[in-house]
Motif scaffolding. Structure first.
Motif, PDB file in Angstrom:
ATOM      1  N   ASP A  43     -20.930 -11.224 -66.325  1.00  0.00           N
ATOM      2  CA  ASP A  43     -20.351 -10.651 -67.600  1.00  0.00           C
ATOM      3  C   ASP A  43     -20.805  -9.262 -67.687  1.00  0.00           C
ATOM      4  OD1 ASP A  43     -18.434 -10.491 -69.770  1.00  0.00           O
ATOM      5  OD2 ASP A  43     -20.275 -11.067 -71.194  1.00  0.00           O
ATOM      6  N   THR A  44     -19.950  -8.127 -67.507  1.00  0.00           N
ATOM      7  CA  THR A  44     -20.313  -6.634 -67.369  1.00  0.00           C
ATOM      8  C   THR A  44     -19.507  -6.053 -68.465  1.00  0.00           C
ATOM      9  OG1 THR A  44     -18.966  -5.908 -65.722  1.00  0.00           O
ATOM     10  CG2 THR A  44     -21.109  -6.706 -64.724  1.00  0.00           C
ATOM     11  N   VAL A  45     -19.767  -4.855 -68.834  1.00  0.00           N
ATOM     12  CA  VAL A  45     -18.972  -3.798 -69.611  1.00  0.00           C
ATOM     13  C   VAL A  45     -17.586  -3.703 -69.214  1.00  0.00           C
ATOM     14  CG1 VAL A  45     -19.065  -1.672 -70.773  1.00  0.00           C
ATOM     15  CG2 VAL A  45     -20.991  -2.871 -70.407  1.00  0.00           C
ATOM     16  N   LEU A  46     -17.644  -3.800 -67.939  1.00  0.00           N
ATOM     17  CA  LEU A  46     -16.094  -3.441 -67.206  1.00  0.00           C
ATOM     18  C   LEU A  46     -15.440  -4.828 -66.777  1.00  0.00           C
ATOM     19  CD1 LEU A  46     -17.155  -0.519 -64.963  1.00  0.00           C
ATOM     20  CD2 LEU A  46     -16.288  -0.328 -67.083  1.00  0.00           C
ATOM     21  N   TYR A  47     -16.057  -5.813 -66.484  1.00  0.00           N
ATOM     22  CA  TYR A  47     -15.080  -6.883 -66.225  1.00  0.00           C
ATOM     23  C   TYR A  47     -16.136  -8.090 -66.226  1.00  0.00           C
ATOM     24  CZ  TYR A  47     -18.178  -6.329 -62.153  1.00  0.00           C
ATOM     25  OH  TYR A  47     -19.128  -6.258 -60.998  1.00  0.00           O
ATOM     26  N   THR A  48     -15.402  -9.361 -66.287  1.00  0.00           N
ATOM     27  CA  THR A  48     -16.049 -10.626 -66.287  1.00  0.00           C
ATOM     28  C   THR A  48     -15.497 -11.274 -64.894  1.00  0.00           C
ATOM     29  OG1 THR A  48     -15.665 -10.899 -68.568  1.00  0.00           O
ATOM     30  CG2 THR A  48     -16.176 -12.853 -67.330  1.00  0.00           C
ATOM     31  N   GLU A  49     -16.385 -11.603 -64.266  1.00  0.00           N
ATOM     32  CA  GLU A  49     -16.422 -12.431 -62.851  1.00  0.00           C
ATOM     33  C   GLU A  49     -16.906 -13.522 -62.891  1.00  0.00           C
ATOM     34  OE1 GLU A  49     -16.184 -10.391 -58.579  1.00  0.00           O
ATOM     35  OE2 GLU A  49     -18.269 -10.886 -59.166  1.00  0.00           O
ATOM     36  N   ILE A  50     -16.039 -14.670 -62.302  1.00  0.00           N
ATOM     37  CA  ILE A  50     -16.437 -15.874 -62.080  1.00  0.00           C
ATOM     38  C   ILE A  50     -16.375 -16.097 -60.648  1.00  0.00           C
ATOM     39  CG2 ILE A  50     -15.613 -18.447 -62.534  1.00  0.00           C
ATOM     40  CD1 ILE A  50     -14.147 -17.496 -64.826  1.00  0.00           C
ATOM     41  N   GLN A  51     -17.321 -16.549 -59.837  1.00  0.00           N
ATOM     42  CA  GLN A  51     -17.419 -16.737 -58.412  1.00  0.00           C
ATOM     43  C   GLN A  51     -17.808 -18.189 -58.139  1.00  0.00           C
ATOM     44  OE1 GLN A  51     -20.863 -14.980 -55.531  1.00  0.00           O
ATOM     45  NE2 GLN A  51     -19.082 -13.623 -55.503  1.00  0.00           N
TER      46      GLN A  51
END
Length: 329
Positions: A254-262
């Motif tokens: 979870d970052t300021v620019l996006y949320t990534e699920i890997q």
């Protein structure tokens, strides 16, 4: 040209005015009458040449449009001239170009529909044929254990066909644009846990371990039901590719620019030839041993794209497949 009613009216009015003016001119002085007559004839010749040139150009435009509509000529945009005909020609060229583009799109859509129908028929025919063969065998006397085994196999085949039809209906609804996605704040952890729930029994039977690394505060915006559908198709693909004792790792960033699920599974991964095509509909690798239909991942990608998400697939350096799902903030 003379068949035009407006041209006939103009000629008639001009002839009447010319007759009156010539008569007045001769009444004033013969030379005045001759001057008016010569001037009228000159203006008539100029008008006739001008009108003929316009009709010639209109005829050429009509012929070119006919050729273009019958695809006998490449699209031609008129030269940078000014005037009413130039504007008309430009607008007609643009309209014809749009019509051709729409015709091309309709042809592609028709071909895509025909290909899709053929693929659907092929996908349904395989399990249906197998089920019919088993049903034919069940008519013959056999041991009770073998009969139960064949009945169980038939149930599996019909469940697969039911899943395929359901997935195809969902894809058709998405393609038709009749699905209205909800926009709500969703906890990533809750979404992952709910999406994994239908596979808990299967993972226990095959001793597949799951590892979750998801921040509690990680949130995304979208439709919970449809996003769960997308994730379940990935989980289904991963679980079917793994052997007993496999492992599924799920990491959320979870970052300021996006949320990534890997998602990383311990399966065999993808071949180099398959990677560019795994999200295409009805694509099935000739090297894989799984019994998929090439629908699940295509449905997953469509759902994510419609909710401003992206998905990528690659091979992990240590083995296995990796799916990366990203939602911009």
């Amino acid at each position: 040209m003379l068949r035009n009613r407006e041209i006939k009216q103009i000629i008639g009015i001009s002839a009447g005015i010319t007759t009156v003016l010539v008569g007045i001119g001769f009444w004033i002085h013969p030379m005045a009458g001759v001057f008016v007559l010569v001037t009228a004839i000159g203006l008539g010749v100029v008008f006739a040449r001008f009108t003929k040139a316009r009709y010639q150009r209109l005829t050429e435009m009509a012929e070119r449009i006919d050729h273009i509509l019958h695809e006998e000529e490449e699209m031609y945009i008129c030269s940078e001239e000014e005037g009413e005909l130039a504007i008309l020609e430009s607008e007609i060229s643009k309209m014809t170009l749009r019509i051709r583009e729409q015709n091309d799109a309709l042809r592609r859509e028709k071909q895509h529909l025909a290909d899709s129908m053929a693929d659907i028929a092929h996908q349904l025919r395989t399990p249906l044929t197998s089920a019919n063969v088993i049903l034919a065998l069940l008519k013959n006397p056999m041991e009770e254990q073998k009969r139960r085994s064949l009945l169980g196999e038939t149930q599996k085949l019909y469940r697969k066909m039911e899943w395929l039809i359901t997935a195809l209906l969902k894809l058709s609804r998405l393609d038709a644009g009749i699905v209205e996605f909800q926009s709500e704040q969703i906890s990533v952890k809750q979404l992952i846990q709910e999406s994994l729930r239908p596979f808990s029994l299967s993972m226990d039977l095959h001793e597949i371990q799951t590892s979750l690394d998801i921040p509690e505060q990680a949130m995304i915006t979208g439709d919970f039901g449809w996003l769960s559908e997308a994730l379940q198709n990935i989980f289904k693909n991963s679980i079917e590719s793994m052997h007993d004792g496999g492992k599924l790792e799920i990491i959320c960033t979870d970052t300021v620019l996006y949320t990534e699920i890997q998602l990383h599974d311990s399966g065999p991964g993808f071949s180099t030839e398959d990677l560019p095509h795994i999200f295409e509909r009805f694509y099935r690798s000739t090297k894989t041993q799984t019994s998929g239909y090439g629908i699940g991942l295509a449905l997953c990608r469509t759902i994510l794209l419609r909710q401003n998400g992206t998905i990528q697939a690659k091979n992990h350096p240590d083995g296995g497949a990796v799916f990366s799902i990203r939602f911009p903030k």
